[in-house]
Design a protein around this motif. Structure first.
Motif, PDB file in Angstrom:
ATOM      1  N   ARG A  18       0.980  -1.180   0.008  1.00 51.26           N
ATOM      2  CA  ARG A  18      -0.062  -0.110  -0.008  1.00 51.26           C
ATOM      3  C   ARG A  18       0.824   1.341  -0.130  1.00 51.26           C
ATOM      4  N   GLY A  22       1.469   3.828  -3.142  1.00 50.07           N
ATOM      5  CA  GLY A  22       0.893   5.297  -3.081  1.00 50.07           C
ATOM      6  C   GLY A  22       1.908   6.253  -3.392  1.00 50.07           C
ATOM      7  N   HIS A 128      -9.048   9.893   3.093  1.00 54.05           N
ATOM      8  CA  HIS A 128      -9.607   9.507   2.290  1.00 54.05           C
ATOM      9  C   HIS A 128     -10.940  10.344   2.152  1.00 54.05           C
ATOM     10  N   PRO A 256      -7.192   0.978  -3.298  1.00 57.55           N
ATOM     11  CA  PRO A 256      -6.803   2.107  -3.806  1.00 57.55           C
ATOM     12  C   PRO A 256      -7.516   2.540  -5.090  1.00 57.55           C
ATOM     13  N   ASP A 279      -6.804   7.137  -3.674  1.00 55.39           N
ATOM     14  CA  ASP A 279      -5.784   6.410  -2.930  1.00 55.39           C
ATOM     15  C   ASP A 279      -5.313   6.968  -1.725  1.00 55.39           C
ATOM     16  N   LYS A 282      -1.685   7.722  -0.938  1.00 55.20           N
ATOM     17  CA  LYS A 282      -1.173   8.685  -1.819  1.00 55.20           C
ATOM     18  C   LYS A 282      -1.162  10.018  -1.151  1.00 55.20           C
TER      19      LYS A 282
END
Length: 341
Positions: A18, A22, A128, A256, A279, A282
């Protein structure tokens, strides 16, 4: 502004699955080095086009080219590596939960203050945009006054030998691994920690709790959560108000870029759904990279970090005693401990 140069300590699964993917999407950050005493760093570096692989974490921390580090160690090792990274002058993004005790919290904050570095607990889900949508609905009064909240986070654990999340000495257990998300999201919605908690857990064959249910009393608003290592993957959250409720089907770990659904259901029977893709790793990396360049030094999201620790401590006390426990304010105790040193 040039990209912030990151180092990743360990080749942990979360880093490979992950964090590093990202990072490859981030616009203001780049991984310059990765380290592992296991010998796996070179292979991971080749896979993700990372220019430097170190056979020890100490070598990475000594690299003057590295500005910020990501620490995905087992929970019980967080404090010592946060302090080591702070003393090396690196800004630090440490996987949740940050630490498991007041003493360790005091130590890491003092080390970061003394060395002038930023520290953040890596609750990636906060970044998010579905959670921004929840905040907008609540603030706009769409569901009326909040009366209760309900969170759930379960998955089936791969019980391979040496699994760190099942080791008490490494601060494993369901509360620290997945329950902390439920605690954090309810504190984030309420803007404060609960006044008391009551928890029950099971651990049939393990030294740590593997399934937990808890009640959090926010003095007028009740939050509940259940979490564990035994059931199929589910990570949901619901906020219930006097006029309706908001439901997140993938509250904490959506894939993501895949859409996460936010549903608003009102008392008049109407329902509205929003599919939001991002994502979150990120975004977390990009935001922290901005803070690394623009702020002096601080514990980013400090109140949420202190609230989460306070609630986890109270929940563990409740699990141990079988009784409700008052949630103490961590920052007041922390300052008291600093004055005694």
């Amino acid at each position: 502004m040039s990209a912030v140069r990151w180092g990743v300590l360990t080749t942990a699964r979360i880093a490979q699955d992950r964090f590093l993917p990202g990072m490859q999407k981030a616009r203001n950050a780049v991984v310059s080095a990765i380290s592992s005493p296991s010998g796996r760093a070179a292979g991971v570096a080749a896979r993700f086009d990372i220019p430097t692989a170190y056979a020890s974490h100490e070598e990475l921390l000594a690299d003057p080219n590295i500005e910020a580090v990501y620490l995905p160690f087992p929970n019980g090792l967080h404090a010592e590596w946060i302090i080591a990274a702070a003393e090396a002058g690196k800004d630090i993004l440490c996987e949740k939960p940050l630490v498991g005790s007041l003493e360790d919290y005091t130590r890491v904050v003092e080390a970061c203050d003394r060395n002038g570095v930023n520290l953040m607990e890596a609750f990636m889900y906060r970044f998010h945009p579905q959670h921004q949508k929840v905040r907008e609905f609540i603030d706009a009064g769409r569901i009326g006054q909040v009366v209760s909240m309900h969170a759930r986070f379960h998955f089936v654990m791969d019980r391979s030998p040496g699994e760190v999340r099942l080791q008490a000495g490494l601060e494993g257990g369901a509360v620290n691994d997945v329950g902390c998300y439920a605690i954090d999201i309810m504190n984030m919605v309420m803007g404060r920690s609960p006044v008391s908690v009551y928890a029950k857990g099971t651990s049939p064959t393990d030294p740590v709790e593997t399934t937990v249910a808890a009640i959090l009393d926010y003095d007028g608003v009740i939050g509940t959560f259940d979490c564990g290592f035994e059931g199929p993957m589910t990570h949901t959250f619901q906020v219930i108000g006097t006029k309706g409720h908001i439901t997140l089907d993938q509250a904490f770990d959506p894939d993501p870029g895949a859409p996460a659904r936010v549903t608003v259901s009102l008392r008049d029977g109407s329902t509205e759904g929003f599919d939001i893709a991002e994502d979150q790793f990120k975004v977390e990396i990009e935001r922290f990279s901005v803070w690394a360049r623009s702020s002096g030094h601080e514990v980013i999201h400090r109140e949420l970090t202190e609230q989460n620790l306070a609630v986890r401590l109270a929940i563990h006390e409740s699990l141990a005693t079988g009784l409700p426990r008052t949630v103490e304010k961590v920052h007041a105790v922390k300052h008291h401990l600093l004055q005694e040193q």
